[in-house]
Design an enzyme around this catalytic site. Structure first.
Site, PDB file in Angstrom:
ATOM      1  N   ASN A   1       0.879  -1.169   0.000  1.00  0.00           N
ATOM      2  CA  ASN A   1       0.000   0.000   0.000  1.00  0.00           C
ATOM      3  C   ASN A   1       0.917   1.220   0.000  1.00  0.00           C
ATOM      4  O   ASN A   1       1.392   1.649   1.047  1.00  0.00           O
ATOM      5  CB  ASN A   1      -0.885  -0.039   1.250  1.00  0.00           C
ATOM      6  CG  ASN A   1      -1.870   1.116   1.282  1.00  0.00           C
ATOM      7  OD1 ASN A   1      -1.857   1.989   0.399  1.00  0.00           O
ATOM      8  ND2 ASN A   1      -2.714   1.136   2.294  1.00  0.00           N
TER       9      ASN A   1
ATOM     10  N   ARG B   1      -2.495  -2.052  -3.531  1.00  0.00           N
ATOM     11  CA  ARG B   1      -3.758  -1.361  -3.265  1.00  0.00           C
ATOM     12  C   ARG B   1      -3.796  -0.070  -4.079  1.00  0.00           C
ATOM     13  O   ARG B   1      -2.835   0.709  -4.042  1.00  0.00           O
ATOM     14  CB  ARG B   1      -3.854  -1.019  -1.784  1.00  0.00           C
ATOM     15  CG  ARG B   1      -5.098  -0.222  -1.493  1.00  0.00           C
ATOM     16  CD  ARG B   1      -5.184   0.217  -0.068  1.00  0.00           C
ATOM     17  NE  ARG B   1      -6.447   0.901   0.129  1.00  0.00           N
ATOM     18  CZ  ARG B   1      -6.608   1.943   0.935  1.00  0.00           C
ATOM     19  NH1 ARG B   1      -5.602   2.400   1.636  1.00  0.00           N
ATOM     20  NH2 ARG B   1      -7.787   2.509   1.049  1.00  0.00           N
TER      21      ARG B   1
ATOM     22  N   HIS C   1     -13.298   2.283   0.357  1.00  0.00           N
ATOM     23  CA  HIS C   1     -13.257   1.197   1.359  1.00  0.00           C
ATOM     24  C   HIS C   1     -13.819  -0.106   0.778  1.00  0.00           C
ATOM     25  O   HIS C   1     -14.247  -0.987   1.534  1.00  0.00           O
ATOM     26  CB  HIS C   1     -14.100   1.516   2.618  1.00  0.00           C
ATOM     27  CG  HIS C   1     -13.589   2.631   3.463  1.00  0.00           C
ATOM     28  ND1 HIS C   1     -14.431   3.543   4.048  1.00  0.00           N
ATOM     29  CD2 HIS C   1     -12.341   2.982   3.837  1.00  0.00           C
ATOM     30  CE1 HIS C   1     -13.725   4.412   4.747  1.00  0.00           C
ATOM     31  NE2 HIS C   1     -12.455   4.100   4.624  1.00  0.00           N
TER      32      HIS C   1
ATOM     33  N   ARG D   1     -13.626  14.829   8.438  1.00  0.00           N
ATOM     34  CA  ARG D   1     -14.408  15.140   7.235  1.00  0.00           C
ATOM     35  C   ARG D   1     -15.884  15.331   7.599  1.00  0.00           C
ATOM     36  O   ARG D   1     -16.418  14.574   8.403  1.00  0.00           O
ATOM     37  CB  ARG D   1     -14.282  13.995   6.212  1.00  0.00           C
ATOM     38  CG  ARG D   1     -12.946  13.985   5.509  1.00  0.00           C
ATOM     39  CD  ARG D   1     -12.772  12.730   4.679  1.00  0.00           C
ATOM     40  NE  ARG D   1     -11.801  11.843   5.278  1.00  0.00           N
ATOM     41  CZ  ARG D   1     -11.558  10.605   4.891  1.00  0.00           C
ATOM     42  NH1 ARG D   1     -12.235  10.083   3.893  1.00  0.00           N
ATOM     43  NH2 ARG D   1     -10.655   9.863   5.500  1.00  0.00           N
TER      44      ARG D   1
ATOM     45  N   GLU E   1      -8.212  -5.708   5.226  1.00  0.00           N
ATOM     46  CA  GLU E   1      -8.112  -5.301   3.816  1.00  0.00           C
ATOM     47  C   GLU E   1      -6.882  -5.910   3.151  1.00  0.00           C
ATOM     48  O   GLU E   1      -6.931  -6.298   1.984  1.00  0.00           O
ATOM     49  CB  GLU E   1      -8.051  -3.772   3.723  1.00  0.00           C
ATOM     50  CG  GLU E   1      -9.373  -3.144   4.119  1.00  0.00           C
ATOM     51  CD  GLU E   1      -9.282  -1.650   4.363  1.00  0.00           C
ATOM     52  OE1 GLU E   1      -9.459  -0.905   3.404  1.00  0.00           O
ATOM     53  OE2 GLU E   1      -9.054  -1.239   5.511  1.00  0.00           O
TER      54      GLU E   1
END
Ligand code: AMP
Length: 401
Positions: A7, A92, A181, A242, A385
């Site tokens: 990643n 990823r 996601h 956010r 993940e």
């Protein structure tokens, strides 16, 4: 079979090495502060069953040096003797746009597309691309696969992914909901099907990934039909920093009234809003502590966070008609029993009822937290993940044979 999952971000690279015969992690680590004076590199691995760590501090000027150091650490840990020991590398990539519905082997075309999609993911895709390019230079004989965060959401119907703005912006600029996601949503829905002993192709679920970033998806017959994040990971639930859903007119108002620039507004809604904007803190553990101590703003932030989740559970229940399960995951979803209890409170009409005692249990595995009367099963499933990327990488490589 050994698969390495990478990643790569703009200034960091996280990696995990899996033994895919057992799905066990052989080593994991990260290289941080790439491009700064003092970069940090770390690897964790098991030496004769004992967890061991190697850490290095040095100047790592770019992704090439970072991946070179990663391979040195992997070799020093004894988990591989050479990068060519690897059976595959899975990368990823956050934004695959509308081009990629499935994981793919890296080709020049794929790399060009990831580059073309940079305007849709300016913070993520450049780092991913740098990682992919260096990894190919370093291990030209190892199959390399890209797994896109957006791919799981590619099954959304058009009426769910379009914004009601002039259609030409979708046609010309591909402005639409993409969702994020996806690897996590996919992983937990697969785990739920196994756990509930149901065919994934008939399973309806609402999946809640609640971490620093948070998103919720509606899954019909194992496939995503709607998700809360949009063109970027800003839309939907309230997050650490956010705002999630907001009337866009708020931004016009701030621009006109206070002279905010586009960059100011971008920073405001991405970095200074959400939980932090309401109570000054974006870490859920700290907010819980403040609320327990009587901090009214922290309590307000919690109430708003839970209320937004509840609204999405309601709307996705309407979208799906029949909901077999609701799944909580992510740092908050897996650990914060109050968020789970409060976001699902008073939802008996929708067949959702939490068992408060079981909900308080700590469990590293899958846990059913709904009561025996609850029509909808409510589950806590730890996400993974990296493992999902490794599984998909393995599948792509095996299909090539
Ligand atoms: P993630 O982005 O998935 O790593 O999740 C990060 C968020 O999970 C942060 O807001 C953490 O405060 C929160 N978190 C982690 N552990 C706990 C916990 N035990 N209780 C409540 N929140 C937690």
């Amino acid at each position: 079979m050994k698969i390495l999952v990478l990643n790569a971000g703009s200034s960091s690279v996280k990696y995990q090495l899996f033994n895919m015969d057992t799905n066990a992690v052989l080593a994991s680590g990260m290289i941080e502060q790439i491009g700064e004076n003092e970069s940090n590199a770390k690897i964790k691995y098991f030496d004769h069953g004992v967890e061991s760590v190697i850490e290095r501090k040095s100047t790592i000027k770019d992704h090439k040096m970072a991946l070179k150091l990663m391979s040195t650490l992997l070799i020093e840990s004894g988990t591989i003797s050479d990068l060519n020991d690897l059976d595959g590398i899975g990368h990823r990539v956050v934004q695959g746009g509308a081009s990629f519905r499935e994981p793919v082997i890296v080709t020049d075309y794929v790399a060009d597309e990831i580059e073309r999609l940079i305007p849709l993911a300016p913070l993520h895709n450049p780092g991913h691309l740098a990682g992919i390019q260096v990894s190919i230079e370093q291990s030209p004989n190892v199959p390399q696969v890209v797994v896109f965060d957006t791919a799981f959401h590619s099954t959304m119907p058009k009426h769910a992914y379009l914004y009601a703005i002039p259609y030409k912006f979708y046609e010309d600029l591909k402005i639409r909901r993409y969702g994020f996601h996806g690897t996590s949503h996919r992983f937990i829905v697969k785990e739920a099907a196994k756990y509930l002993q149901k065919d994934i192709n008939t399973l309806n679920a609402i999946t809640l990934h609640l971490g620093n970033g948070a998103s919720v998806s509606a899954i019909r017959n194992g496939k995503c039909v709607d998700t809360s994040m949009g063109l970027t990971p800003l839309e939907g639930l309230i997050m650490g920093t956010r705002s999630g859903d907001i009337d866009p007119a708020v931004l016009f108002y701030l621009a006109r009234k206070l002279g905010y620039s586009i960059d100011d507004l971008d920073k405001l809604v991405n970095k200074e809003s959400g939980l932090k904007g309401i109570c000054g803190n974006n870490d859920m553990r700290a907010i819980n502590k403040l609320a327990e101590e009587g901090d009214a703003q922290a309590q307000l932030a919690l109430d708003m966070f839970n209320y937004r989740i509840k609204k999405y559970i309601g709307s996705y229940s309407a979208v799906l008609g029949r909901v077999d399960c609701i799944i909580f995951t992510g740092g908050i979803g897996e650990n914060d029993s109050n968020v789970r209890l409060n976001s699902c409170s008073d939802l008996k009409n929708l067949g959702i009822e939490i068992d408060a005692t079981i909900n308080n249990q700590r469990c590293r595995d899958i846990l059913t937290i709904s009561s025996s009367e609850s029509k909808v099963k409510v589950l806590v499933i730890p996400t993974n993940e990296e493992l999902e990327i490794a599984i998909q990488t393995k599948e792509v490589i095996e299909n090539m044979k």
